[in-house]
Design a protein around this motif. Structure first.
Motif, short mmCIF file in Angstrom:
data_model
loop_
_atom_site.label_atom_id
_atom_site.label_comp_id
_atom_site.label_asym_id
_atom_site.label_seq_id
_atom_site.Cartn_x
_atom_site.Cartn_y
_atom_site.Cartn_z
N SER A 110 0.84 -1.20 0.00
CA SER A 110 0.00 0.00 0.00
C SER A 110 0.88 1.25 0.00
N TYR A 111 0.60 2.17 -0.93
CA TYR A 111 1.43 3.36 -1.13
C TYR A 111 0.88 4.47 -0.25
N VAL A 112 1.65 4.85 0.79
CA VAL A 112 1.15 5.75 1.82
C VAL A 112 2.21 6.77 2.19
N ASN A 113 1.78 7.80 2.92
CA ASN A 113 2.72 8.75 3.51
C ASN A 113 3.23 8.19 4.82
N ILE A 114 4.55 8.07 4.95
CA ILE A 114 5.16 7.57 6.18
C ILE A 114 5.69 8.77 6.96
N PRO A 115 5.13 9.07 8.13
CA PRO A 115 5.53 10.26 8.90
C PRO A 115 7.03 10.29 9.17
N GLY A 116 7.64 11.43 8.90
CA GLY A 116 9.05 11.61 9.18
C GLY A 116 9.97 10.92 8.19
N TYR A 117 9.41 10.35 7.14
CA TYR A 117 10.24 9.64 6.17
C TYR A 117 9.90 10.11 4.75
N ALA B 179 7.60 -0.45 4.33
CA ALA B 179 8.90 0.21 4.54
C ALA B 179 8.91 1.04 5.81
N ALA B 180 7.75 1.31 6.39
CA ALA B 180 7.68 2.21 7.54
C ALA B 180 8.54 1.72 8.70
N TYR B 181 8.44 0.46 9.03
CA TYR B 181 9.19 -0.11 10.16
C TYR B 181 10.68 -0.21 9.84
N PRO B 182 11.08 -0.95 8.78
CA PRO B 182 12.52 -1.15 8.58
C PRO B 182 13.29 0.12 8.18
N ALA B 183 12.67 0.98 7.37
CA ALA B 183 13.39 2.17 6.92
C ALA B 183 13.67 3.13 8.07
N THR B 184 12.67 3.38 8.90
CA THR B 184 12.88 4.32 10.01
C THR B 184 13.70 3.69 11.13
N GLU C 232 12.12 0.29 18.39
CA GLU C 232 10.98 1.05 18.93
C GLU C 232 10.61 2.20 18.01
N LYS C 233 11.62 2.86 17.44
CA LYS C 233 11.34 3.94 16.50
C LYS C 233 10.61 3.41 15.27
N GLY C 234 11.07 2.30 14.73
CA GLY C 234 10.42 1.72 13.55
C GLY C 234 8.99 1.30 13.83
N ARG C 235 8.79 0.67 14.97
CA ARG C 235 7.43 0.24 15.32
C ARG C 235 6.52 1.44 15.53
N SER C 236 7.02 2.47 16.21
CA SER C 236 6.21 3.66 16.47
C SER C 236 5.80 4.34 15.16
N THR C 237 6.72 4.38 14.19
CA THR C 237 6.41 4.99 12.91
C THR C 237 5.35 4.17 12.16
N LEU C 238 5.47 2.86 12.21
CA LEU C 238 4.46 2.02 11.57
C LEU C 238 3.10 2.23 12.21
N ILE C 239 3.07 2.31 13.52
CA ILE C 239 1.81 2.56 14.23
C ILE C 239 1.18 3.86 13.76
N GLN C 240 1.97 4.93 13.70
CA GLN C 240 1.45 6.23 13.27
C GLN C 240 0.96 6.18 11.83
N THR C 241 1.66 5.45 10.97
CA THR C 241 1.27 5.31 9.57
C THR C 241 -0.09 4.62 9.46
N VAL C 242 -0.28 3.56 10.22
CA VAL C 242 -1.56 2.83 10.21
C VAL C 242 -2.68 3.71 10.76
N GLU C 243 -2.39 4.46 11.80
CA GLU C 243 -3.40 5.36 12.36
C GLU C 243 -3.83 6.40 11.33
N ASP C 244 -2.85 6.96 10.60
CA ASP C 244 -3.18 7.97 9.59
C ASP C 244 -4.01 7.37 8.46
N LEU C 245 -3.75 6.12 8.12
CA LEU C 245 -4.47 5.48 7.02
C LEU C 245 -5.88 5.07 7.40
N THR C 246 -6.06 4.53 8.60
CA THR C 246 -7.35 3.96 8.98
C THR C 246 -8.22 4.90 9.82
#
Length: 492
Positions: free
Chosen positions: A121-128, A135-140, A165-179
């Motif tokens: 899914s092509y999304v905006n990843i906060p801070g990235y 890519a949200a988890y591994p990239a950040t 923890e940073k990667g997981r937190s970014t993924l969480i925020q990405t999912v929140e923004d999407l859903t």
């Protein structure tokens, strides 16, 4: 339309599926009420501090993530032989979070719904940047690790823990923004957990429409119902080449697999088998990471309806695919996704309210104490999912779940009993349309053996046990019909 990875190497790497996260959580949910087991489980599970704040709504939203890590939850490398079995090709050192599901569980114990999010899914990843959601988890995480090293942090385990923890937190925020849903809890599972869990429960029953022979994933299966575990289970959930809709078909695979895992754990006596239960706990401890603020005992009480099979799986709507600088991506419209999620949750709430207004299910005969008896069910009819549906009906009436399985074609339904258990057998038979009862010396005392034949009429079961796929669901274009634990359908 199928999508393809930008790098061919990744087509043969193991894409761990989320089914094990939910299954592991279900194990903890259903065993948490016994304090000794609850203590044993939680004592060995790795935790992570990734949940920021909270909300006061009437549900818990749990982000379930599968990763293809070649280490266990404590960061210890997997044995080389197991690594070769679980994935192909050299280890690139890049962590992939290729399966993402958001599980919505009402705090009043209502039915749960799990929303699958395609990994591309092509999304905006906060801070990235704008990229595939996986890519949200591994990239950040990688960026955070670089920053920690630059700051002088030398301990590799500290770098790994803090960057994770940073990667997981970014993924969480990405999912929140999407859903549009706030994530209250987090659970992550790795390859080792998947393998061990399927082995511990004695395999999982699935069904395929057509035979499969895919050398890339190692998936080689016959058509029809079959039991898979270990390496074959990994191949089943990772295959996407040769499927009609590529990754979308693979998501359907993971959903029916998870439904089957849930049903196996809940209805086949797994939780009453000390050896199997200990194996499940060990799998969770080796491979599960949860957020540090999660009170599993409270969640066990909240999520009681999951134990009744009230768990539905959906895939968020998509709007097609395209190729760009990030490779082949799946297009999603966040506004459409939010609407879809809100509508489905509202539908479930209305259905739960209507169910509360409905008259109670007819009880078993008053001269039978259901909790004294274990009901085993075998399906010899030509109706898919009937054994699971009957087993759930028996649980609703207070009986204890025993084995649930398929058997060869059988013309006539019957409830078999032994000794003085005829009254209990008759009570069960009455609930199944008045099928015959039969004394059988081979039946274990305290057990009732239900055999469903070609003459079994599914209309004798209340609506609550119907296959949920027959229930109309309004969904935006691109969203698949739901899969539930109420009978696992055959898939591609």
């Amino acid at each position: 339309m199928a999508t393809r990875d930008p790098k061919p190497r990744r087509t043969v790497k193991q894409r761990i599926q989320l089914v094990l996260v939910v299954a592991s959580v279900l194990v903890m949910v259903l065993t948490g009420t016994a304090w000794g087991l609850y203590r044993d489980i939680t004592a060995g599970i790795t935790t992570t501090n990734v949940i920021a704040g909270g909300d006061d709504d009437d549900a818990d939203n749990i982000l379930l993530v599968g990763v293809d890590s070649r280490t266990d939850a404590q960061g210890n490398p997997l044995p080389p032989a197991l690594q070769r079995l679980l994935s192909s090709g050299p280890d690139s050192g890049v962590l992939n979070s290729d399966t993402i599901i958001l599980l919505h569980v009402p705090k009043d114990g209502g039915a749960a719904v799990a929303f699958s999010i395609p990994r591309d899914s092509y999304v905006n990843i906060p801070g990235y940047q704008r990229d595939k959601i996986n890519a949200a988890y591994p990239a950040t995480k990688a960026l955070a690790a670089q920053q920690l090293v630059a700051q002088g942090v030398e301990d590799p385990k500290q770098v790994d823990a803090e960057s994770s923890e940073k990667g997981r937190s970014t993924l969480i925020q990405t999912v929140e923004d999407l859903t549009g849903l706030h994530v209250d809890h987090y659970a992550e599972i790795n390859l080792l957990g998947f393998y061990n869990l399927t082995e511990a429960i004695g395999g999982v029953d699935v069904c395929l429409k057509e035979p499969v022979n895919d050398p890339l994933s190692g998936a080689r299966f016959q058509a029809g119902p079959q039991t898979i575990s270990g390496a074959s289970a990994l191949a089943f959930v990772r295959q996407r080449h040769g499927l009609p809709e590529g990754d979308m078909s693979r998501i359907r695979r993971q959903q029916v697999f998870l439904a089957a895992v849930a049903d196996k754990i809940l209805s086949s006596g797994t939780l009453t088998n000390p050896s199997k239960l200990r194996s499940l706990i060990s799998a969770a401890q080796q491979a599960l990471v949860i957020d540090s603020g999660w009170d599993l005992l409270s969640f066990a009480q909240q999520a009681s309806d999951i134990a009744a099979g009230n768990l539905e799986f959906l895939t968020i709507p998509t709007t097609g695919t395209e190729s760009n600088a990030r490779g082949d991506v799946v297009l999603v419209n966040p506004a459409q996704v939010k609407t879809f999620v809100d509508q489905r949750i509202e539908e479930q709430q209305r259905a739960a309210e209507e169910e509360q207004k409905a008259p109670p299910l007819p009880p078993a005969r008053v001269d039978v104490i259901a909790s004294r008896y274990v009901v085993d069910v075998q399906n010899g009819s030509n109706l898919t999912g009937m054994a699971a549906a009957v087993a759930r009906r028996m649980r609703e009436l207070g009986f204890v779940s025993g084995t649930v399985d398929n058997t060869g074609p059988t013309p006539t339904s019957v409830v078999r009993y032994t000794g003085s258990d005829r009254k209990a057998a008759q009570a069960v038979a009455d609930q199944l349309g008045g099928i015959p009862v039969q004394s059988e010396g081979g039946v274990t005392p305290g057990h009732l053996a239900v055999l469903l034949g070609a003459d079994f009429n599914p209309a004798t079961l209340p609506a609550a046990a119907d296959d949920a796929q027959a229930r109309p669901v309004t969904a935006p274009s691109g969203a698949a019909a739901p899969i539930t634990a109420a009978g696992v359908p055959c898939v591609d």
